[in-house]
Design a protein around this motif. Structure first.
Motif, PDB file in Angstrom:
ATOM      1  N   PRO A 113       0.832  -1.209   0.000  1.00 37.99           N
ATOM      2  CA  PRO A 113       0.000   0.000   0.000  1.00 37.99           C
ATOM      3  C   PRO A 113       0.864   1.254   0.000  1.00 37.99           C
ATOM      4  O   PRO A 113       1.993   1.233   0.493  1.00 37.99           O
ATOM      5  CB  PRO A 113      -0.793  -0.115   1.302  1.00 37.99           C
ATOM      6  CG  PRO A 113       0.050  -0.969   2.179  1.00 37.99           C
ATOM      7  CD  PRO A 113       0.793  -1.916   1.286  1.00 37.99           C
TER       8      PRO A 113
ATOM      9  N   VAL B  18       1.715   4.222   1.730  1.00 39.63           N
ATOM     10  CA  VAL B  18       1.606   4.858   3.052  1.00 39.63           C
ATOM     11  C   VAL B  18       2.820   5.770   3.163  1.00 39.63           C
ATOM     12  O   VAL B  18       3.952   5.282   3.225  1.00 39.63           O
ATOM     13  CB  VAL B  18       1.643   3.808   4.191  1.00 39.63           C
ATOM     14  CG1 VAL B  18       1.522   4.484   5.549  1.00 39.63           C
ATOM     15  CG2 VAL B  18       0.552   2.776   4.017  1.00 39.63           C
ATOM     16  N   PRO B  19       2.634   7.082   3.131  1.00 39.36           N
ATOM     17  CA  PRO B  19       3.807   7.959   3.197  1.00 39.36           C
ATOM     18  C   PRO B  19       4.484   7.897   4.562  1.00 39.36           C
ATOM     19  O   PRO B  19       3.815   7.786   5.585  1.00 39.36           O
ATOM     20  CB  PRO B  19       3.227   9.354   2.930  1.00 39.36           C
ATOM     21  CG  PRO B  19       1.777   9.252   3.238  1.00 39.36           C
ATOM     22  CD  PRO B  19       1.361   7.826   3.038  1.00 39.36           C
ATOM     23  N   THR B  20       5.795   7.967   4.553  1.00 33.19           N
ATOM     24  CA  THR B  20       6.543   8.056   5.810  1.00 33.19           C
ATOM     25  C   THR B  20       6.260   9.436   6.420  1.00 33.19           C
ATOM     26  O   THR B  20       6.416  10.445   5.739  1.00 33.19           O
ATOM     27  CB  THR B  20       8.054   7.896   5.526  1.00 33.19           C
ATOM     28  OG1 THR B  20       8.276   6.568   5.060  1.00 33.19           O
ATOM     29  CG2 THR B  20       8.900   8.139   6.753  1.00 33.19           C
TER      30      THR B  20
ATOM     31  N   ASP C 218      15.395   5.688  -3.253  1.00 35.76           N
ATOM     32  CA  ASP C 218      14.244   5.254  -2.462  1.00 35.76           C
ATOM     33  C   ASP C 218      13.472   4.240  -3.298  1.00 35.76           C
ATOM     34  O   ASP C 218      12.994   4.562  -4.395  1.00 35.76           O
ATOM     35  CB  ASP C 218      13.363   6.458  -2.095  1.00 35.76           C
ATOM     36  CG  ASP C 218      12.275   6.082  -1.090  1.00 35.76           C
ATOM     37  OD1 ASP C 218      12.489   5.117  -0.319  1.00 35.76           O
ATOM     38  OD2 ASP C 218      11.219   6.748  -1.076  1.00 35.76           O
TER      39      ASP C 218
ATOM     40  N   GLY D 152      10.383   2.307  -4.129  1.00 37.82           N
ATOM     41  CA  GLY D 152       8.957   2.481  -3.854  1.00 37.82           C
ATOM     42  C   GLY D 152       8.812   3.856  -3.234  1.00 37.82           C
ATOM     43  O   GLY D 152       8.621   3.992  -2.029  1.00 37.82           O
TER      44      GLY D 152
ATOM     45  N   GLU E 277       9.034   4.069  -8.578  1.00 36.64           N
ATOM     46  CA  GLU E 277       7.681   3.868  -8.081  1.00 36.64           C
ATOM     47  C   GLU E 277       6.836   3.275  -9.213  1.00 36.64           C
ATOM     48  O   GLU E 277       6.986   3.676 -10.369  1.00 36.64           O
ATOM     49  CB  GLU E 277       7.139   5.240  -7.618  1.00 36.64           C
ATOM     50  CG  GLU E 277       5.680   5.321  -7.297  1.00 36.64           C
ATOM     51  CD  GLU E 277       5.234   4.367  -6.195  1.00 36.64           C
ATOM     52  OE1 GLU E 277       5.794   4.400  -5.093  1.00 36.64           O
ATOM     53  OE2 GLU E 277       4.311   3.556  -6.480  1.00 36.64           O
ATOM     54  N   LEU E 278       5.959   2.325  -8.864  1.00 39.57           N
ATOM     55  CA  LEU E 278       5.113   1.699  -9.891  1.00 39.57           C
ATOM     56  C   LEU E 278       3.922   2.570 -10.266  1.00 39.57           C
ATOM     57  O   LEU E 278       3.450   2.510 -11.399  1.00 39.57           O
ATOM     58  CB  LEU E 278       4.579   0.350  -9.377  1.00 39.57           C
ATOM     59  CG  LEU E 278       5.545  -0.826  -9.353  1.00 39.57           C
ATOM     60  CD1 LEU E 278       4.842  -2.073  -8.836  1.00 39.57           C
ATOM     61  CD2 LEU E 278       6.122  -1.100 -10.738  1.00 39.57           C
TER      62      LEU E 278
ATOM     63  N   ARG F 101       9.092   2.704 -12.422  1.00 34.26           N
ATOM     64  CA  ARG F 101       9.965   1.551 -12.593  1.00 34.26           C
ATOM     65  C   ARG F 101       9.732   0.549 -11.457  1.00 34.26           C
ATOM     66  O   ARG F 101       9.428   0.944 -10.335  1.00 34.26           O
ATOM     67  CB  ARG F 101      11.412   2.042 -12.523  1.00 34.26           C
ATOM     68  CG  ARG F 101      12.457   1.043 -12.933  1.00 34.26           C
ATOM     69  CD  ARG F 101      13.799   1.632 -12.621  1.00 34.26           C
ATOM     70  NE  ARG F 101      14.139   2.721 -13.534  1.00 34.26           N
ATOM     71  CZ  ARG F 101      14.874   2.558 -14.630  1.00 34.26           C
ATOM     72  NH1 ARG F 101      15.341   1.391 -14.923  1.00 34.26           N
ATOM     73  NH2 ARG F 101      15.155   3.582 -15.396  1.00 34.26           N
ATOM     74  N   ASP F 102       9.886  -0.710 -11.790  1.00 38.40           N
ATOM     75  CA  ASP F 102       9.811  -1.742 -10.768  1.00 38.40           C
ATOM     76  C   ASP F 102      11.120  -1.728  -9.979  1.00 38.40           C
ATOM     77  O   ASP F 102      12.194  -1.743 -10.577  1.00 38.40           O
ATOM     78  CB  ASP F 102       9.620  -3.115 -11.433  1.00 38.40           C
ATOM     79  CG  ASP F 102       9.309  -4.205 -10.419  1.00 38.40           C
ATOM     80  OD1 ASP F 102       9.858  -4.152  -9.297  1.00 38.40           O
ATOM     81  OD2 ASP F 102       8.522  -5.100 -10.751  1.00 38.40           O
ATOM     82  N   LEU F 103      11.006  -1.707  -8.682  1.00 36.50           N
ATOM     83  CA  LEU F 103      12.223  -1.627  -7.863  1.00 36.50           C
ATOM     84  C   LEU F 103      13.131  -2.833  -8.081  1.00 36.50           C
ATOM     85  O   LEU F 103      14.349  -2.755  -7.897  1.00 36.50           O
ATOM     86  CB  LEU F 103      11.866  -1.453  -6.386  1.00 36.50           C
ATOM     87  CG  LEU F 103      11.085  -2.538  -5.637  1.00 36.50           C
ATOM     88  CD1 LEU F 103      12.030  -3.535  -4.977  1.00 36.50           C
ATOM     89  CD2 LEU F 103      10.205  -1.882  -4.588  1.00 36.50           C
TER      90      LEU F 103
ATOM     91  N   TYR G  78      10.681   1.552   2.602  1.00 37.68           N
ATOM     92  CA  TYR G  78       9.503   1.419   3.451  1.00 37.68           C
ATOM     93  C   TYR G  78       8.600   0.429   2.720  1.00 37.68           C
ATOM     94  O   TYR G  78       7.697   0.801   1.974  1.00 37.68           O
ATOM     95  CB  TYR G  78       8.820   2.784   3.650  1.00 37.68           C
ATOM     96  CG  TYR G  78       7.694   2.772   4.662  1.00 37.68           C
ATOM     97  CD1 TYR G  78       7.602   1.799   5.653  1.00 37.68           C
ATOM     98  CD2 TYR G  78       6.716   3.768   4.645  1.00 37.68           C
ATOM     99  CE1 TYR G  78       6.581   1.800   6.570  1.00 37.68           C
ATOM    100  CE2 TYR G  78       5.684   3.785   5.577  1.00 37.68           C
ATOM    101  CZ  TYR G  78       5.626   2.793   6.532  1.00 37.68           C
ATOM    102  OH  TYR G  78       4.606   2.783   7.450  1.00 37.68           O
TER     103      TYR G  78
END
Ligand SMILES: C[S@@+](CC[C@H](N)C(=O)[O-])C[C@H]1O[C@@H](n2cnc3c(N)ncnc32)[C@H](O)[C@@H]1O
Length: 341
Positions: free
Chosen positions: A67, A69-71, A93, A95, A117-118, A144-146, A160
């Motif tokens: 999900p 969820v921002p830090t 970072d 994701g 990030e996807l 991009r996929d991590l 995260y």
């Protein structure tokens, strides 16, 4: 007869019923520990993202199954502080959500970085925000996929992510350049002891407990194996032979000098920096030998110091003689870095 049959049927039914009840009771008893664990887990505060994952499970799933969820901001700042991010760093970072970690690293610490990030909308939001804050030349975001991201430019990796992704990532993280710092928000890397941890109060968060836990790892150099080097002592050239055992950044082993060997004391490895000492008994008396240096291009390069140990205080060394440069090479050159160090 019918009554008898009936009563017999009733008797057999009652017997079967009792057996079923006994079996059900046994099953319930066997399940009790698992139920207790589940009950404890249910009431324990779970990390915010697990809580959020639960809450979002019935909604549209996020692209990577993690999900968004921002830090929280105080936690972002604490992550950058824990990794001591500075101008020379390149932060990746994995994701990156709305891009806050990399943007903050660029904005407040002068670092450069990349967020992958996807979710394309989040990538757009991140690049827009980096432009708005004037850090777009140092903070870039890509859809991009991590797992398909080249991590080699990173000096710092921030995470995260849920534990199952961390399990998959761990072998790649261990192969990063020695000294690379990895910071994870709320989730540890299984079996790899962190070099440092931190806790940040987050009293107003919507999910999970009112705090975040941070973990820091420093990728260790691969130093496991046998090494041989020389140092000068009182005008004589001496050989030291080191047998190192490594479990991630934890090192132990023994050193052999002039025919005598001793276990290492206070052996430490941080990135490519290795230090150890040993008390060795030899013809010249009891001496404390110490190495401080780095693993550079497959060699151990550093300084060797020798100090006489007073007989009255076995471990207290007298003032060390001047440090001498030393260099050691592997004597098991076939040794390959293991996947899990
Ligand atoms: C918990 S959020 C963290 C966001 C940001 N790093 C932060 O700390 O504020 C995790 C993010 O990872 C993204 N994600 C999940 N799997 C991914 C993958 N395989 N590749 C890239 N991004 C992924 C999700 O879309 C989500 O935005």
């Amino acid at each position: 007869m019918a009554g008898m049959r009936g009563s017999m049927r009733g008797g057999a039914g009652a017997g079967a019923g009792a057996a079923r009840e006994r079996s059900a009771r046994r099953t319930r008893l066997r399940a009790l520990p698992a139920l207790l664990v589940a009950a404890v887990l249910w009431v324990l505060p779970l990390p915010a993202m697990v809580d959020a994952a639960r809450a979002q499970a019935s909604e549209t799933p996020s692209p990577g199954g993690v999900p968004y969820v921002p830090t929280p901001w105080p936690v972002v700042k604490a992550m950058l502080e824990l990794a001591k991010v500075g101008e020379k760093d390149f932060v990746i970072d994995l994701g990156s959500g709305d891009g806050r970690v990399v943007i903050e690293a660029a904005r407040s610490r002068g670092a450069r970085g990349l967020g992958v990030e996807l979710d394309p909308d989040l990538v757009q939001v991140s690049n827009d925000e980096a432009r708005r804050l004037g850090v777009a030349s140092r903070a870039l975001f890509e859809r991009r996929d991590l797992f398909e991201t080249d991590l080699s430019p990173a000096t710092v990796v921030t995470l995260y992510l849920l534990p199952r992704l961390l399990v998959e990532l761990q072998p790649r993280l261990l192969r990063l350049r020695p000294g690379t710092r990895i910071v994870s928000h709320d989730f540890p890397l299984g079996g790899w002891k962190p070099d440092a941890t931190g806790k940040v109060e987050v009293p107003d968060r919507a999910f999970g407990p009112p705090f975040s836990t941070l973990y820091l790892w420093i990728v260790p150099a691969y130093v496991n194996g046998l090494w041989e080097g020389r140092f000068e002592h009182r005008g004589r050239s001496e050989t030291w032979r080191l047998d190192l055992r490594q479990n991630h950044q934890e090192v132990s082993g023994s050193v052999r000098i002039g025919g005598a060997s001793a276990r290492l004391a206070q052996a430490t490895l941080s990135g490519d920096r290795l230090a150890f000492s040993a008390i060795v008994d030899g013809p010249g008396g009891r001496l404390r030998h110490a190495f401080e240096g780095r693993s550079v291009a497959g060699e151990l390069v550093g300084l060797w110091t020798v100090a006489a140990v007073r007989p009255a205080a076995a471990d207290a060394a007298q003032a060390a003689e001047p440090a001498a440069p030393t260099l050691a090479r592997r004597v098991d050159p076939a040794a390959q870095p293991a996947r899990q160090r």
